[in-house]
Design a protein around this motif. Structure first.
Motif, PDB file in Angstrom:
ATOM      1  N   LEU A 151       0.860  -7.769  -5.864  1.00 52.24           N
ATOM      2  CA  LEU A 151       0.435  -8.535  -4.695  1.00 52.24           C
ATOM      3  C   LEU A 151       1.118  -8.017  -3.432  1.00 52.24           C
ATOM      4  O   LEU A 151       0.474  -7.849  -2.384  1.00 52.24           O
ATOM      5  CB  LEU A 151       0.748 -10.020  -4.903  1.00 52.24           C
ATOM      6  CG  LEU A 151       0.475 -10.946  -3.714  1.00 52.24           C
ATOM      7  CD1 LEU A 151      -0.980 -10.849  -3.278  1.00 52.24           C
ATOM      8  CD2 LEU A 151       0.846 -12.381  -4.057  1.00 52.24           C
ATOM      9  N   ILE A 152       2.415  -7.738  -3.524  1.00 53.14           N
ATOM     10  CA  ILE A 152       3.153  -7.219  -2.363  1.00 53.14           C
ATOM     11  C   ILE A 152       2.559  -5.885  -1.908  1.00 53.14           C
ATOM     12  O   ILE A 152       2.378  -5.638  -0.709  1.00 53.14           O
ATOM     13  CB  ILE A 152       4.650  -7.056  -2.694  1.00 53.14           C
ATOM     14  CG1 ILE A 152       5.280  -8.409  -2.997  1.00 53.14           C
ATOM     15  CG2 ILE A 152       5.388  -6.372  -1.544  1.00 53.14           C
ATOM     16  CD1 ILE A 152       5.227  -9.406  -1.857  1.00 53.14           C
ATOM     17  N   ASN A 153       2.231  -5.023  -2.864  1.00 54.82           N
ATOM     18  CA  ASN A 153       1.652  -3.722  -2.517  1.00 54.82           C
ATOM     19  C   ASN A 153       0.294  -3.865  -1.836  1.00 54.82           C
ATOM     20  O   ASN A 153      -0.033  -3.128  -0.902  1.00 54.82           O
ATOM     21  CB  ASN A 153       1.527  -2.843  -3.763  1.00 54.82           C
ATOM     22  CG  ASN A 153       2.869  -2.271  -4.196  1.00 54.82           C
ATOM     23  OD1 ASN A 153       3.818  -2.232  -3.416  1.00 54.82           O
ATOM     24  ND2 ASN A 153       2.971  -1.846  -5.441  1.00 54.82           N
ATOM     25  N   LYS A 154      -0.512  -4.820  -2.294  1.00 52.35           N
ATOM     26  CA  LYS A 154      -1.820  -5.047  -1.666  1.00 52.35           C
ATOM     27  C   LYS A 154      -1.645  -5.466  -0.208  1.00 52.35           C
ATOM     28  O   LYS A 154      -2.376  -5.006   0.674  1.00 52.35           O
ATOM     29  CB  LYS A 154      -2.587  -6.128  -2.437  1.00 52.35           C
ATOM     30  CG  LYS A 154      -3.135  -5.683  -3.778  1.00 52.35           C
ATOM     31  CD  LYS A 154      -3.856  -6.817  -4.465  1.00 52.35           C
ATOM     32  CE  LYS A 154      -4.304  -6.420  -5.864  1.00 52.35           C
ATOM     33  NZ  LYS A 154      -5.278  -5.330  -5.850  1.00 52.35           N
ATOM     34  N   ILE A 155      -0.678  -6.360   0.038  1.00 51.24           N
ATOM     35  CA  ILE A 155      -0.428  -6.802   1.418  1.00 51.24           C
ATOM     36  C   ILE A 155       0.056  -5.632   2.269  1.00 51.24           C
ATOM     37  O   ILE A 155      -0.386  -5.448   3.409  1.00 51.24           O
ATOM     38  CB  ILE A 155       0.602  -7.950   1.430  1.00 51.24           C
ATOM     39  CG1 ILE A 155       0.036  -9.182   0.717  1.00 51.24           C
ATOM     40  CG2 ILE A 155       1.004  -8.303   2.862  1.00 51.24           C
ATOM     41  CD1 ILE A 155       1.055 -10.283   0.488  1.00 51.24           C
TER      42      ILE A 155
END
Length: 479
Positions: A151-155
């Motif tokens: 999720l952090i990487n997507k953001i």
């Protein structure tokens, strides 16, 4: 079943999507590897719902009847949504973190709920997502520690940040555009003990709908403020903590000043609103474009009105004063506790008192208070022992209103917010105080009948628009 007996943890809430909970009118109560137990509206067809849920969720379903009012309250409280959904939700918590649209759907949901910030946080054994609605953080989703890094990487990808950098803070922006929604999101990433935390600030978008008449100014305060911003030159300062609506007030002011005959320039961090006819510049300290440098450049751009996002340091303060002295109207914000406290703050920054006295048009302090839901607020007899010990009520209040909670306000008891203001126009008498460095002005402000934050907040309380709990912190500022 009594409505107050229904409690749902964030983990249990994620068993269902928001639309599923509203569609079947069910509330999860217990879950293990093989079974799920729900409370269901007594008006539903239990056998049909049970059969559908067995197929949909792949577990043995147990349903227990509860009153329609109890289910309605729990749905409004735990499955917060802009409106009762009639179709399948866009995502189901953890199951959709791998979806390409998860972050965008999360942002869209936050915008529909009028949330100002999305917090994505990591702890030792789990992650969570919270949203700030009407100034209060509410927990929306729980994530496993395995799902969190993705999720952090997507953001980070959406915000054009370095996904390989996990040791240093990073700042970025996401431009959201979908159907008729278009706005910016400011993204801040900071490394914490167990992983990176992300805060996404949803910015205001178009400022053309901002109306200064609707912000919360009392009649006399609004007249004093408008007189200050309609002068051809001088300094207008708005103080208050982060999230108190200062930028909204500034843009409502710029909207009034925005005419073809005026050249208006702004330097902001970030640009929270857009307004056609205004030249807006984004602060970029990493390449040397700070408030002070931007102000120096602005003075060569033939400006009539300059808006500085915030006076943070001595250089910016002195440049703002210089711009005001040379025939420009300068609007800005500053972090102080009161309107008059702004004067002492600027002098502490090194601004000469004689220059400040000649340039300051008006100083404003503001706060935001939540308004009671008009559909469910309850009247009760006033107990004066509830006031702070040092506070003496301005007028007698025999009864007041308290929050209760209903479907209209998602059982929070509050619906919307309003600003309260303290507006001090700097006349010759106050300018003389500033020149002489005599900063004790409470007596003079009382004689001029200038309402402070406490008086403004108390008037909302007396009118039954807000609760004592909301205005309590401001009562300590009573003069």
């Amino acid at each position: 079943m009594n409505t107050h007996e229904i409690n749902v943890t964030t983990e249990l809430r994620q068993v269902l999507s928001t639309s599923q909970a509203w569609h079947y009118r069910i509330i999860p109560q217990d879950a293990d590897s093989e079974h799920l137990r729900f409370l269901i509206d007594e008006g539903q067809d239990i056998e049909a719902v049970q059969e559908e849920l067995n197929m949909l969720l792949g577990k043995l379903i147990e349903l227990e009847k509860a009153s329609s009012s109890a289910i309605e309250r729990a749905l409004s409280q735990y499955y917060l949504t802009e409106q009762k959904p009639q179709h399948e939700t866009r995502y189901r918590a953890e199951a959709a973190v791998d979806s390409d649209d998860f972050v965008l759907d999360l942002i869209e949901e936050a915008k529909s709920l009028k949330s100002s910030d999305i917090h994505v946080e990591r702890y030792e054994e789990r992650g969570r997502i919270r949203m700030r609605v009407d100034g209060k953080l509410t927990e929306r989703l729980i994530l496993s520690k395995e799902a969190y890094p993705a999720l952090i990487n997507k953001i980070k990808i959406l915000a054009n940040l370095d996904i390989a950098e996990k040791r240093l803070p990073q700042d970025g922006r996401i431009f959201f555009k979908k159907t008729n929604k278009k706005f910016d999101i400011r993204v801040s990433v900071v490394p914490t003990l167990h992983g990176e935390k992300v805060v996404m600030r949803l910015l205001g978008g178009d400022a053309s709908q901002v109306n200064i008449q609707a912000l919360g100014f009392e009649k006399e305060a609004l007249e004093n403020y408008l007189e200050g911003i309609q002068r051809p030159h001088g300094l207008v300062l708005i103080s208050g903590p982060t999230g108190s609506g200062k930028t909204t007030t500034l843009y409502a002011s710029l909207k009034l000043l925005n005419e073809a005959s005026r050249n208006i320039l702004t330097i902001e961090d970030p640009i929270e609103y857009t307004l056609e006819g205004i030249n807006q510049v984004q602060l970029r300290e990493n390449i040397g474009l700070d408030f002070g440098k931007a102000l120096r450049t602005f003075l060569r751009q033939d400006p009539d009105v300059i808006m500085v996002g915030e006076i943070r340091d001595t250089d910016t303060a002195n440049m703002a004063i210089r711009a005001a002295l040379t025939g420009h109207l300068v609007l800005s914000t500053i972090h102080t506790n009161s309107a008059w406290g702004t004067v002492a703050r600027l002098i502490d920054m090194g601004v000469p008192a004689y220059l400040l006295s000649g340039t300051l048009n008006v100083t404003v302090a503001q706060r935001l208070v939540r308004l009671l839901c008009p559909h469910c607020k309850e009247e009760t007899v006033m107990d004066t022992r509830l006031y702070p010990k040092s506070f003496h009520p301005f007028t007698l209040v025999e009864s007041h209103y308290m929050p209760k909670g209903c479907p209209h306000c998602f059982y929070t008891g509050y619906q919307g917010r309003k600003a309260v203001y303290e507006v001090i126009p700097i006349d010759e008498q106050l300018a003389e105080l500033i020149r002489e460095g005599r900063l004790e002005a409470d007596k003079i402000l009382k004689e001029k009948k200038i309402n402070g934050l406490a008086e403004s907040a108390f008037s909302l309380f007396k009118e039954g628009l807000t609760s004592l709990e909301e205005i309590y912190p401001m009562l300590f500022y009573a003069r």
